[in-house]
Design an enzyme around this catalytic site. Structure first.
Site, PDB file in Angstrom:
ATOM      1  N   ARG A  89       0.530  74.671   3.521  1.00 25.57           N
ATOM      2  CA  ARG A  89      -0.842  74.863   4.017  1.00 25.57           C
ATOM      3  C   ARG A  89      -0.745  75.247   5.485  1.00 25.57           C
ATOM      4  O   ARG A  89      -0.737  74.384   6.362  1.00 25.57           O
ATOM      5  CB  ARG A  89      -1.639  73.566   3.827  1.00 25.57           C
ATOM      6  N   SER A 144     -10.387  71.948  -4.812  1.00 25.57           N
ATOM      7  CA  SER A 144     -11.065  70.833  -4.143  1.00 25.57           C
ATOM      8  C   SER A 144     -12.501  70.770  -4.632  1.00 25.57           C
ATOM      9  O   SER A 144     -13.212  71.790  -4.592  1.00 25.57           O
ATOM     10  CB  SER A 144     -11.082  71.044  -2.627  1.00 25.57           C
ATOM     11  N   LYS A 160      -8.118  67.795   9.206  1.00 29.73           N
ATOM     12  CA  LYS A 160      -8.961  68.931   8.817  1.00 29.73           C
ATOM     13  C   LYS A 160     -10.234  68.882   9.638  1.00 29.73           C
ATOM     14  O   LYS A 160     -11.069  67.996   9.439  1.00 29.73           O
ATOM     15  CB  LYS A 160      -9.264  68.846   7.313  1.00 29.73           C
TER      16      LYS A 160
HETATM   17  N1  TZP Z   1      -8.763  68.161   2.803  1.00 31.65           N
HETATM   18  C1  TZP Z   1      -9.538  67.086   2.891  1.00 31.65           C
HETATM   19  S1  TZP Z   1      -8.945  65.985   4.028  1.00 31.65           S
HETATM   20  C2  TZP Z   1      -7.623  66.980   4.397  1.00 31.65           C
HETATM   21  C3  TZP Z   1      -7.694  68.129   3.634  1.00 31.65           C
HETATM   22  C4  TZP Z   1      -6.732  69.234   3.669  1.00 31.65           C
HETATM   23  C5  TZP Z   1      -6.610  66.626   5.410  1.00 31.65           C
HETATM   24  C6  TZP Z   1      -5.705  65.509   4.982  1.00 31.65           C
HETATM   25  O1  TZP Z   1      -4.744  65.242   5.959  1.00 31.65           O
HETATM   26  P1  TZP Z   1      -4.234  63.779   6.305  1.00 31.65           P
HETATM   27  O2  TZP Z   1      -3.409  63.984   7.563  1.00 31.65           O
HETATM   28  O3  TZP Z   1      -3.375  63.316   5.172  1.00 31.65           O
HETATM   29  O4  TZP Z   1      -5.422  62.923   6.550  1.00 31.65           O
END
Ligand code: TZP
Length: 220
Positions: free
Chosen positions: A46, A117, A146
């Site tokens: 990603r 998602s 995010k």
């Molecule tokens: N989609 C929803 S939360 C997120 C994504 C890509 C980020 C998750 O990252 P982390 O560091 O595990 O909280």
């Protein structure tokens, strides 16, 4: 190639590591090697956020990470970038609601794994119709990774889906750590997807081992 079976996918989703160069403090190839040593079950490239690689540099890193996955029989998925996934012959793609329409993506990728998602029952039923193989649901807990993440939703959506008979493989995402992963599985998820708790852990292999213990401590 046939579509992956639900049961095989549920196993692969148990500890699903997601990462791009901006999530790492050491070289991403080293982060991935250490995460595999700890026992991750699936990987998603990603490459997003401020300072993310583009063009040839993005392709080169993706290829390096894919080779590490191949050497270790870890499924390699690409976030959002269908063209890259096809050029690399990745094992699958993960898309959000803002990306290309899921039906179009399914046509482009054939039998590759398609993760989507979703945040509501309506999005879930549409994703099933479009040929999703698994759902990503979150953010379950607070995340700083995010920037445009939706509000924290806890495990309610996962519980509602299961209560309404949705049998689709589900992975929770957002702020998941070894300390709270079991809550996500108890709610009905098959696995956890994690960025920071692995990519920035003091010991990456230990973080994965602890996540795995937490996931497998719950018998659904
Ligand atoms: N989609 C929803 S939360 C997120 C994504 C890509 C980020 C998750 O990252 P982390 O560091 O595990 O909280």
């Amino acid at each position: 190639m046939a579509r992956i079976s639900k049961e095989n996918l549920k196993d692969a989703l148990k500890v699903y590591f997601i990462m791009g160069s901006v999530n790492c403090t050491i070289h991403p190839t080293e982060v991935l090697r250490q995460a595999i040593a700890g026992g991750i079950t699936m990987f998603q490239f990603r490459e997003k956020g401020k300072g993310a690689l583009i063009g040839d540099e993005k392709y080169k890193l993706a290829k390096e990470l894919q080779w590490i996955c191949r050497d270790n029989q870890i499924p390699f998925l690409v976030n959002d970038d269908i063209e890259l996934a096809m050029a690399l012959d990745a094992d699958g793609v993960h898309i959000g609601q803002e990306d290309e329409p899921a039906e179009y993506v399914r046509k482009q990728i054939g039998d590759k794994i398609l993760g989507i998602s979703v945040h509501s029952y309506e999005e879930a039923t549409a994703a099933i119709q479009s040929g999703a193989d698994y759902f990503g649901i979150g953010p379950i807990f607070l995340t700083e990774t995010k920037e445009d993440a939706k509000p924290v939703q806890g495990t309610t959506v996962i519980q509602e889906f299961r209560a309404n008979g949705i049998t689709m493989p589900i992975v929770g995402i957002g702020g998941i750590t070894p300390e709270n992963a079991a809550i996500v599985i108890s709610a009905g998820a098959d696995g956890v997807s994690v960025i920071t708790a692995i990519s920035k852990a003091a010991s990456i292999p230990d973080a994965v081992i602890e996540l795995k213990k937490s996931v497998f401590s719950v018998k659904n």
